[in-house]
Design a protein around this motif. Sequence first.
Motif, PDB file in Angstrom:
ATOM      1  N   PHE A  89      39.558  76.786  43.027  1.00  0.00           N
ATOM      2  CA  PHE A  89      39.778  77.442  41.735  1.00  0.00           C
ATOM      3  C   PHE A  89      39.005  76.732  40.621  1.00  0.00           C
ATOM      4  CE2 PHE A  89      42.305  77.952  37.826  1.00  0.00           C
ATOM      5  CZ  PHE A  89      42.188  79.327  37.674  1.00  0.00           C
ATOM      6  N   ILE A  90      39.017  75.420  40.602  1.00  0.00           N
ATOM      7  CA  ILE A  90      38.284  74.651  39.582  1.00  0.00           C
ATOM      8  C   ILE A  90      36.784  74.850  39.742  1.00  0.00           C
ATOM      9  CG2 ILE A  90      37.711  72.308  38.829  1.00  0.00           C
ATOM     10  CD1 ILE A  90      40.628  71.583  39.238  1.00  0.00           C
ATOM     11  N   ALA A  91      36.292  74.851  40.972  1.00  0.00           N
ATOM     12  CA  ALA A  91      34.858  75.072  41.216  1.00  0.00           C
ATOM     13  C   ALA A  91      34.451  76.474  40.762  1.00  0.00           C
ATOM     14  CB  ALA A  91      34.539  74.877  42.689  1.00  0.00           C
ATOM     15  N   LEU A  92      35.294  77.444  41.036  1.00  0.00           N
ATOM     16  CA  LEU A  92      35.028  78.818  40.606  1.00  0.00           C
ATOM     17  C   LEU A  92      34.994  78.915  39.086  1.00  0.00           C
ATOM     18  CD1 LEU A  92      34.689  81.424  42.343  1.00  0.00           C
ATOM     19  CD2 LEU A  92      36.940  82.054  41.481  1.00  0.00           C
ATOM     20  N   MET A  93      35.925  78.251  38.427  1.00  0.00           N
ATOM     21  CA  MET A  93      35.953  78.234  36.954  1.00  0.00           C
ATOM     22  C   MET A  93      34.667  77.627  36.404  1.00  0.00           C
ATOM     23  SD  MET A  93      38.930  79.162  35.345  1.00  0.00           S
ATOM     24  CE  MET A  93      39.118  78.018  34.013  1.00  0.00           C
ATOM     25  N   TYR A  94      34.203  76.547  37.031  1.00  0.00           N
ATOM     26  CA  TYR A  94      32.984  75.888  36.574  1.00  0.00           C
ATOM     27  C   TYR A  94      31.787  76.824  36.673  1.00  0.00           C
ATOM     28  CZ  TYR A  94      28.977  72.798  36.399  1.00  0.00           C
ATOM     29  OH  TYR A  94      27.778  72.232  36.080  1.00  0.00           O
ATOM     30  N   PHE A  95      31.616  77.467  37.820  1.00  0.00           N
ATOM     31  CA  PHE A  95      30.451  78.322  38.027  1.00  0.00           C
ATOM     32  C   PHE A  95      30.542  79.648  37.285  1.00  0.00           C
ATOM     33  CE2 PHE A  95      29.812  75.514  41.703  1.00  0.00           C
ATOM     34  CZ  PHE A  95      28.485  75.171  41.471  1.00  0.00           C
ATOM     35  N   MET A  96      31.727  80.096  36.954  1.00  0.00           N
ATOM     36  CA  MET A  96      31.887  81.382  36.272  1.00  0.00           C
ATOM     37  C   MET A  96      31.950  81.244  34.751  1.00  0.00           C
ATOM     38  SD  MET A  96      31.767  83.587  38.637  1.00  0.00           S
ATOM     39  CE  MET A  96      32.506  85.096  38.151  1.00  0.00           C
ATOM     40  N   MET A  97      32.391  80.094  34.237  1.00  0.00           N
ATOM     41  CA  MET A  97      32.596  79.976  32.789  1.00  0.00           C
ATOM     42  C   MET A  97      31.781  78.862  32.141  1.00  0.00           C
ATOM     43  SD  MET A  97      36.688  80.602  32.665  1.00  0.00           S
ATOM     44  CE  MET A  97      36.810  80.559  30.896  1.00  0.00           C
ATOM     45  N   ILE A  98      31.864  77.680  32.646  1.00  0.00           N
ATOM     46  CA  ILE A  98      31.273  76.524  31.974  1.00  0.00           C
ATOM     47  C   ILE A  98      29.761  76.507  32.116  1.00  0.00           C
ATOM     48  CG2 ILE A  98      31.206  74.010  31.925  1.00  0.00           C
ATOM     49  CD1 ILE A  98      34.168  74.097  32.852  1.00  0.00           C
TER      50      ILE A  98
END
Length: 120
Positions: free
Chosen positions: A14-23
């Motif tokens: 979930f954190i990796a997905l957040m990084y690649f999708m938002m940050i």
Amino acid sequence: MNSSISTILMFVVFIALMYFMMIRPQKKQQQQHQEMMNALKPGDQVVTIGGLHGVVSEVNQEKNLVTIDCDGVYLDFTRSAIARVTKKATAKVEEAEEKTVETTTETSSVVEKETTDEDK
């Protein structure tokens, strides 16, 4: 034990997905905006964050200011107040050079014509 590992794994995914999708896209957009700010030069047509359209008259790197010409009214803005560049100055400079060459050619032909008329 097996359920705790899967929970931790889901959290990491979930954190990796957040990084690649938002940050990551936001950082890329900030980098592009910074490159645009560094490339500002007189003659560029810009739009400010307030919606004001104008032409860059002067860029002061030391004070981080941009002077914009809005129909004869010169306004100072910080460089970060520029939202986007609508037209680059290079096209405008080339058009001005072409007009200068055309005007010079027309003027020289008129002068030659007047000179030959005076000689007669």
